[in-house]
Write a protein that holds these residues in place. Structure first.
Motif, mmCIF file in Angstrom:
data_model
loop_
_atom_site.group_PDB
_atom_site.id
_atom_site.type_symbol
_atom_site.label_atom_id
_atom_site.label_comp_id
_atom_site.label_asym_id
_atom_site.label_seq_id
_atom_site.Cartn_x
_atom_site.Cartn_y
_atom_site.Cartn_z
ATOM 1 N N VAL A 142 -2.234 7.418 9.188
ATOM 2 C CA VAL A 142 -1.615 6.116 8.966
ATOM 3 C C VAL A 142 -0.459 6.300 7.987
ATOM 4 O O VAL A 142 -0.669 6.697 6.835
ATOM 5 C CB VAL A 142 -2.623 5.092 8.409
ATOM 6 C CG1 VAL A 142 -1.916 3.771 8.103
ATOM 7 C CG2 VAL A 142 -3.758 4.872 9.398
ATOM 8 N N LEU A 143 0.753 6.038 8.456
ATOM 9 C CA LEU A 143 1.930 6.096 7.601
ATOM 10 C C LEU A 143 2.182 4.688 7.071
ATOM 11 O O LEU A 143 2.585 3.793 7.811
ATOM 12 C CB LEU A 143 3.126 6.624 8.386
ATOM 13 C CG LEU A 143 2.959 8.051 8.914
ATOM 14 C CD1 LEU A 143 4.179 8.476 9.729
ATOM 15 C CD2 LEU A 143 2.729 9.030 7.774
ATOM 16 N N ASP A 144 1.919 4.519 5.807
ATOM 17 C CA ASP A 144 1.920 3.178 5.210
ATOM 18 C C ASP A 144 3.272 2.849 4.596
ATOM 19 O O ASP A 144 3.815 3.622 3.796
ATOM 20 C CB ASP A 144 0.826 3.096 4.138
ATOM 21 C CG ASP A 144 0.738 1.712 3.529
ATOM 22 O OD1 ASP A 144 0.751 0.724 4.291
ATOM 23 O OD2 ASP A 144 0.667 1.619 2.280
ATOM 24 N N LEU A 145 3.801 1.688 4.977
ATOM 25 C CA LEU A 145 5.108 1.256 4.476
ATOM 26 C C LEU A 145 5.151 -0.266 4.463
ATOM 27 O O LEU A 145 4.662 -0.926 5.387
ATOM 28 C CB LEU A 145 6.218 1.790 5.387
ATOM 29 C CG LEU A 145 7.667 1.505 4.979
ATOM 30 C CD1 LEU A 145 8.009 2.252 3.682
ATOM 31 C CD2 LEU A 145 8.626 1.915 6.094
ATOM 32 N N GLU A 146 5.754 -0.815 3.407
ATOM 33 C CA GLU A 146 5.913 -2.271 3.348
ATOM 34 C C GLU A 146 6.746 -2.743 4.537
ATOM 35 O O GLU A 146 7.769 -2.142 4.863
ATOM 36 C CB GLU A 146 6.615 -2.685 2.057
ATOM 37 C CG GLU A 146 5.884 -2.330 0.788
ATOM 38 C CD GLU A 146 6.228 -0.938 0.287
ATOM 39 O OE1 GLU A 146 6.840 -0.155 1.065
ATOM 40 O OE2 GLU A 146 5.883 -0.624 -0.860
ATOM 41 N N PRO A 147 6.335 -3.806 5.222
ATOM 42 C CA PRO A 147 7.100 -4.285 6.375
ATOM 43 C C PRO A 147 8.556 -4.580 6.067
ATOM 44 O O PRO A 147 9.436 -4.352 6.903
ATOM 45 C CB PRO A 147 6.348 -5.560 6.785
ATOM 46 C CG PRO A 147 4.964 -5.360 6.285
ATOM 47 C CD PRO A 147 5.096 -4.577 5.015
ATOM 48 N N GLU A 148 8.818 -5.062 4.858
ATOM 49 C CA GLU A 148 10.197 -5.375 4.504
ATOM 50 C C GLU A 148 11.089 -4.139 4.601
ATOM 51 O O GLU A 148 12.257 -4.219 5.018
ATOM 52 C CB GLU A 148 10.276 -5.936 3.070
ATOM 53 C CG GLU A 148 9.498 -7.229 2.859
ATOM 54 C CD GLU A 148 8.060 -6.992 2.414
ATOM 55 O OE1 GLU A 148 7.540 -7.858 1.693
ATOM 56 O OE2 GLU A 148 7.460 -5.972 2.793
ATOM 57 N N ALA A 149 10.539 -2.996 4.222
ATOM 58 C CA ALA A 149 11.311 -1.753 4.265
ATOM 59 C C ALA A 149 11.428 -1.230 5.690
ATOM 60 O O ALA A 149 12.502 -0.818 6.129
ATOM 61 C CB ALA A 149 10.656 -0.702 3.369
ATOM 62 N N GLY A 150 10.336 -1.255 6.427
ATOM 63 C CA GLY A 150 10.361 -0.716 7.786
ATOM 64 C C GLY A 150 11.227 -1.506 8.728
ATOM 65 O O GLY A 150 12.015 -0.943 9.512
#
Length: 218
Positions: A142-150
């Motif tokens: 799971v590559l976790d990233l804030e939706p705002e950034a992605g």
């Protein structure tokens, strides 16, 4: 989870999951290249769309031209793609002893159509597991990233990418919950790290599983 799932004893099944723009495609390709260089047979694949049937499913569920779909209709289209994908791509490669690397699998359905669309999680999981014969990845990254950034990495968005920020926040939380519930088969990595650092962490976590994959003698 309703069952412990089914894990093959030949080949290695690796899945990449995460929100939009988290780097799944990049890391999938890097892992494939590294394992191929090490002499392993590798099948790099993705969902939806890596079969003839799946290409049509992908067009329907992702094209903005499709417009609104009933949530159940969308979930069933994804399930149809998974059924064909497992039967014609994933299982044959695992039976040959290959490392199968997929960009998205059942967890994406549980996160996007379950948490995102708010469909009943037990009903949705039952359909997705039936479609895939309850086949589980040996390892899910799971590559976790804030939706705002992605989401900021896209100039144009498909039907799913164009959903609200709140939708994508629910999706992110669902991926993290799935990983927390089964740490033996998951690894969560911060997608804000460097490409090389993430790739190295994935290889380290995967290494003990490679014993059941076929490797050509050097």
């Amino acid at each position: 989870m309703t069952s412990p799932g089914r894990y093959t004893d030949t080949g290695v099944f690796v899945c990449f999951e995460g929100g939009e723009g988290s780097g799944k495609s990049t890391q999938s390709r890097l892992l494939s290249d590294a394992l191929t260089a090490d002499g392993y047979g590798v099948r790099l694949t993705f969902e939806p769309g890596d079969t003839v049937v799946g290409q049509e499913m992908r067009r329907i569920v992702l094209s903005p031209e499709t417009g609104e779909l009933d949530d159940r209709t969308e979930a069933l289209l994804y399930a149809a793609d998974k059924a064909e994908h497992v039967a014609t791509v994933v299982l044959p490669a695992l039976e040959r002893g290959e490392v199968v690397i997929t960009d998205r699998y059942v967890d994406s359905t549980l996160a996007y159509q379950g948490a995102g669309r708010a469909l009943d999680p037990a009903e949705l999981e039952s359909v997705a597991r039936w479609a895939t014969g309850d086949l589980r990845p040996h390892l899910t990254v799971v590559l976790d990233l804030e939706p705002e950034a992605g989401l900021g990495r896209f100039d144009e968005r498909d039907r799913i990418e164009g959903e609200s920020l709140e939708f994508h926040q629910r999706v992110r939380a669902a991926f993290l919950d799935l990983a927390a519930a089964n740490p033996d088969h998951y690894v969560v990595l911060d997608a804000r790290g460097t490409v090389d650092d993430i790739a190295a962490a994935i290889r380290e976590r995967l290494a003990p599983l490679l014993a059941q994959a076929v490797r050509e003698p050097s």
